[in-house]
Design a protein around this motif. Structure first.
Motif, mmCIF file in Angstrom:
data_model
loop_
_atom_site.group_PDB
_atom_site.id
_atom_site.type_symbol
_atom_site.label_atom_id
_atom_site.label_comp_id
_atom_site.label_asym_id
_atom_site.label_seq_id
_atom_site.Cartn_x
_atom_site.Cartn_y
_atom_site.Cartn_z
ATOM 1 N N SER A 13 -52.151 -67.045 -55.712
ATOM 2 C CA SER A 13 -51.149 -66.513 -54.781
ATOM 3 C C SER A 13 -49.893 -67.365 -54.853
ATOM 4 C CB SER A 13 -51.705 -66.500 -53.359
ATOM 5 O OG SER A 13 -52.092 -67.809 -53.007
ATOM 6 N N TYR A 14 -48.786 -66.773 -54.463
ATOM 7 C CA TYR A 14 -47.519 -67.496 -54.383
ATOM 8 C C TYR A 14 -46.979 -67.375 -52.976
ATOM 9 C CZ TYR A 14 -47.388 -67.352 -59.486
ATOM 10 O OH TYR A 14 -47.668 -67.489 -60.809
ATOM 11 N N ASN A 15 -46.228 -68.398 -52.605
ATOM 12 C CA ASN A 15 -45.529 -68.331 -51.333
ATOM 13 C C ASN A 15 -44.129 -67.787 -51.583
ATOM 14 O OD1 ASN A 15 -44.083 -68.917 -48.999
ATOM 15 N ND2 ASN A 15 -45.477 -70.612 -48.511
ATOM 16 N N GLN A 16 -43.819 -66.653 -50.990
ATOM 17 C CA GLN A 16 -42.469 -66.089 -51.131
ATOM 18 C C GLN A 16 -41.830 -66.018 -49.756
ATOM 19 O OE1 GLN A 16 -42.677 -62.346 -53.190
ATOM 20 N NE2 GLN A 16 -43.039 -63.298 -55.169
ATOM 21 N N SER A 17 -40.896 -66.904 -49.513
ATOM 22 C CA SER A 17 -40.234 -67.077 -48.208
ATOM 23 C C SER A 17 -41.195 -66.891 -47.032
ATOM 24 C CB SER A 17 -38.999 -66.163 -48.084
ATOM 25 O OG SER A 17 -39.167 -64.953 -48.750
ATOM 26 N N SER A 20 -47.425 -65.013 -48.201
ATOM 27 C CA SER A 20 -48.281 -65.244 -49.356
ATOM 28 C C SER A 20 -48.416 -63.940 -50.149
ATOM 29 C CB SER A 20 -49.655 -65.716 -48.858
ATOM 30 O OG SER A 20 -50.525 -65.794 -49.947
ATOM 31 N N VAL A 21 -48.088 -64.024 -51.444
ATOM 32 C CA VAL A 21 -48.234 -62.858 -52.325
ATOM 33 C C VAL A 21 -49.403 -63.114 -53.259
ATOM 34 C CG1 VAL A 21 -47.123 -61.511 -54.148
ATOM 35 C CG2 VAL A 21 -45.763 -62.416 -52.266
ATOM 36 N N GLN A 22 -50.372 -62.228 -53.244
ATOM 37 C CA GLN A 22 -51.524 -62.373 -54.129
ATOM 38 C C GLN A 22 -51.165 -61.779 -55.491
ATOM 39 O OE1 GLN A 22 -54.727 -63.379 -54.236
ATOM 40 N NE2 GLN A 22 -54.752 -64.412 -52.255
ATOM 41 N N ALA A 23 -50.858 -62.644 -56.456
ATOM 42 C CA ALA A 23 -50.451 -62.151 -57.774
ATOM 43 C C ALA A 23 -51.658 -61.761 -58.625
ATOM 44 C CB ALA A 23 -49.627 -63.208 -58.494
ATOM 45 N N VAL A 24 -52.751 -62.521 -58.492
ATOM 46 C CA VAL A 24 -53.993 -62.236 -59.226
ATOM 47 C C VAL A 24 -55.144 -62.326 -58.231
ATOM 48 C CG1 VAL A 24 -55.583 -63.147 -60.977
ATOM 49 C CG2 VAL A 24 -53.143 -63.022 -61.477
ATOM 50 N N GLY A 44 -44.836 -56.503 -61.892
ATOM 51 C CA GLY A 44 -45.318 -57.145 -60.671
ATOM 52 C C GLY A 44 -46.818 -57.054 -60.471
ATOM 53 N N SER A 45 -47.535 -56.475 -61.446
ATOM 54 C CA SER A 45 -48.985 -56.287 -61.255
ATOM 55 C C SER A 45 -49.778 -57.566 -61.520
ATOM 56 C CB SER A 45 -49.494 -55.144 -62.150
ATOM 57 O OG SER A 45 -49.184 -55.382 -63.499
ATOM 58 N N GLY A 46 -49.116 -58.613 -62.029
ATOM 59 C CA GLY A 46 -49.807 -59.893 -62.184
ATOM 60 C C GLY A 46 -50.138 -60.257 -63.614
ATOM 61 N N LYS A 47 -49.597 -59.513 -64.579
ATOM 62 C CA LYS A 47 -49.945 -59.736 -65.990
ATOM 63 C C LYS A 47 -49.511 -61.121 -66.478
ATOM 64 C CE LYS A 47 -47.415 -56.251 -67.409
ATOM 65 N NZ LYS A 47 -46.743 -55.894 -66.129
ATOM 66 N N SER A 48 -48.245 -61.458 -66.217
ATOM 67 C CA SER A 48 -47.750 -62.754 -66.708
ATOM 68 C C SER A 48 -48.424 -63.909 -65.984
ATOM 69 C CB SER A 48 -46.235 -62.861 -66.512
ATOM 70 O OG SER A 48 -45.592 -61.918 -67.331
ATOM 71 N N GLY A 51 -51.552 -64.460 -67.723
ATOM 72 C CA GLY A 51 -51.304 -65.142 -68.993
ATOM 73 C C GLY A 51 -51.040 -66.628 -68.783
ATOM 74 N N ARG A 52 -50.244 -66.956 -67.781
ATOM 75 C CA ARG A 52 -49.928 -68.370 -67.526
ATOM 76 C C ARG A 52 -51.164 -69.146 -67.090
ATOM 77 N NH1 ARG A 52 -45.273 -66.227 -65.048
ATOM 78 N NH2 ARG A 52 -46.120 -66.690 -62.990
ATOM 79 N N LEU A 53 -52.052 -68.469 -66.358
ATOM 80 C CA LEU A 53 -53.306 -69.136 -65.965
ATOM 81 C C LEU A 53 -54.141 -69.465 -67.218
ATOM 82 C CD1 LEU A 53 -54.319 -67.046 -62.810
ATOM 83 C CD2 LEU A 53 -53.623 -69.448 -62.833
ATOM 84 N N ASP A 179 -46.937 -62.259 -74.402
ATOM 85 C CA ASP A 179 -46.518 -61.662 -73.130
ATOM 86 C C ASP A 179 -45.283 -60.812 -73.356
ATOM 87 O OD1 ASP A 179 -45.899 -60.966 -70.565
ATOM 88 O OD2 ASP A 179 -45.943 -63.000 -69.742
ATOM 89 N N GLU A 180 -45.467 -59.511 -73.425
ATOM 90 C CA GLU A 180 -44.372 -58.557 -73.673
ATOM 91 C C GLU A 180 -43.548 -58.969 -74.896
ATOM 92 O OE1 GLU A 180 -43.793 -55.847 -71.679
ATOM 93 O OE2 GLU A 180 -44.556 -56.346 -69.685
ATOM 94 N N PRO A 181 -44.188 -59.200 -76.039
ATOM 95 C CA PRO A 181 -43.455 -59.780 -77.179
ATOM 96 C C PRO A 181 -42.389 -58.864 -77.768
ATOM 97 C CG PRO A 181 -45.637 -59.084 -77.876
ATOM 98 C CD PRO A 181 -45.598 -58.940 -76.373
#
Ligand SMILES: Nc1ncnc2c1ncn2[C@@H]1O[C@H](COP(=O)(O)OP(=O)(O)OP(=O)(O)O)[C@@H](O)[C@H]1O
Ligand SMILES: [Mg+2]
Length: 259
Positions: A13-17, A20-24, A44-48, A51-53, A179-181
């Motif tokens: 999850s990320y903190n956005q102002s 909490s946004v659950q990205a994955v 915004g579905s959490g693909k990147s 990938g970063r994880l 990632d979206e090459p």
């Protein structure tokens, strides 16, 4: 077939102002050796994030990623640095991922300079010479020796992405995260870059995580496909089952857009 990578119950999850946004959300899957796993879903579905994880560029809130016999989030810094030779990445935007002031041959050599002891079989007769090594890698991605002394801005977008790919394969990683090459490229060169990636994957026996919002590209590249929506996997299938009546409603919508 052997599993190269196992992702188990990943949450991020990320903190956005303040929110909490659950990205994955609770994502699990496996990538077999030599396989291309595709990940498709809207922006915004959490693909990147996923990938970063896998690249251990971020820590999950919880969950595990096993690469061969190592859990990557448990590795100490030195062990992680060592493990990085096994997973490399090609990002969407080659302009951002290459140093603008360096001639491209120097950018290509960066990973190999970090791992002086590594010598993939296709570099065995040139590894003693950095320039010959770079020339060989550039040749493998369809560029010429004449390109090697240019800076990124003296190349086309497609050529720049070829440079990024040359760097991505230089250590012969077990896993290449793409990632979206092709998303930043002209439609006319997208197919050439996909063909190149596919050919290199087969020839070198690498596994790919291939991320795209374009289900046609994912279908062409992948053996197996995950469909993500709002951080979760909503559908999962072998690519030859893309048109099956068992597909999730959301997968059908993605297919309908391109057909
Ligand atoms: N560093 C970050 N800080 C805060 N929120 C983030 C961060 N990275 C991603 N997010 C949020 O996580 C969610 C998933 O983003 P992610 O970039 O993984 O999606 P994506 O599927 O790759 O989208 P796209 O197709 O546009 O690249 C989004 O809501 C995004 O706003
Ligand atoms: Mg993305």
């Amino acid at each position: 077939m052997k599993d190269l990578l196992v992702a188990h119950r990943l949450f991020k999850s990320y903190n956005q102002s303040g929110n909490s946004v659950q990205a994955v959300k609770d994502v699990s899957f496996k990538i077999q050796k030599g396989q291309c796993l595709g990940v498709v879903g809207e922006s915004g579905s959490g693909k990147s994030t996923l990938g970063r994880l896998l690249l251990a560029l971020e820590q999950p809130d919880s969950g595990e990623v096993w690469l061969k016999d190592k859990e990557i989030f448990q590795l100490k810094e030195r062990e992680l640095r060592e493990a990085r030779r096994d997973f490399q990445v090609v990002f969407q935007n080659p302009t951002a991922s290459l140093n603008q002031r360096l001639p491209v041959w120097r950018s290509v050599m960066e990973p190999l300079n970090n791992f002086p002891e590594v010598c993939p079989p296709f570099l065995s007769d040139v590894r003693h010479s950095p320039r010959d090594t770079a020339a060989k890698l550039l040749e493998m991605v369809g560029l010429k020796a004449a390109h090697m002394d240019r800076c990124p801005h003296q190349l086309s977008g497609g050529q720049r992405q070829r440079v990024a790919i040359a760097r991505g394969i230089s250590l012969l990683p077990e896993l290449l995260v793409c990632d979206e090459p092709t998303s930043s490229l002209d439609v006319s060169v997208q197919a050439q870059i996909l063909d190149l990636l596919k050919r290199l994957q087969t020839e070198l026996g690498m596994s790919y995580l291939f991320i795209s919002h374009d289900i046609a590209a994912v279908g062409m590249m992948s053996d197996r496909i995950l469909v993500m929506k709002e951080g979760q996997i909503v559908d999962e299938f072998m690519s030859n089952q893309i048109m099956s009546k068992d597909r999730h409603e959301y997968t059908r919508q993605l297919v309908a857009v391109v057909s």
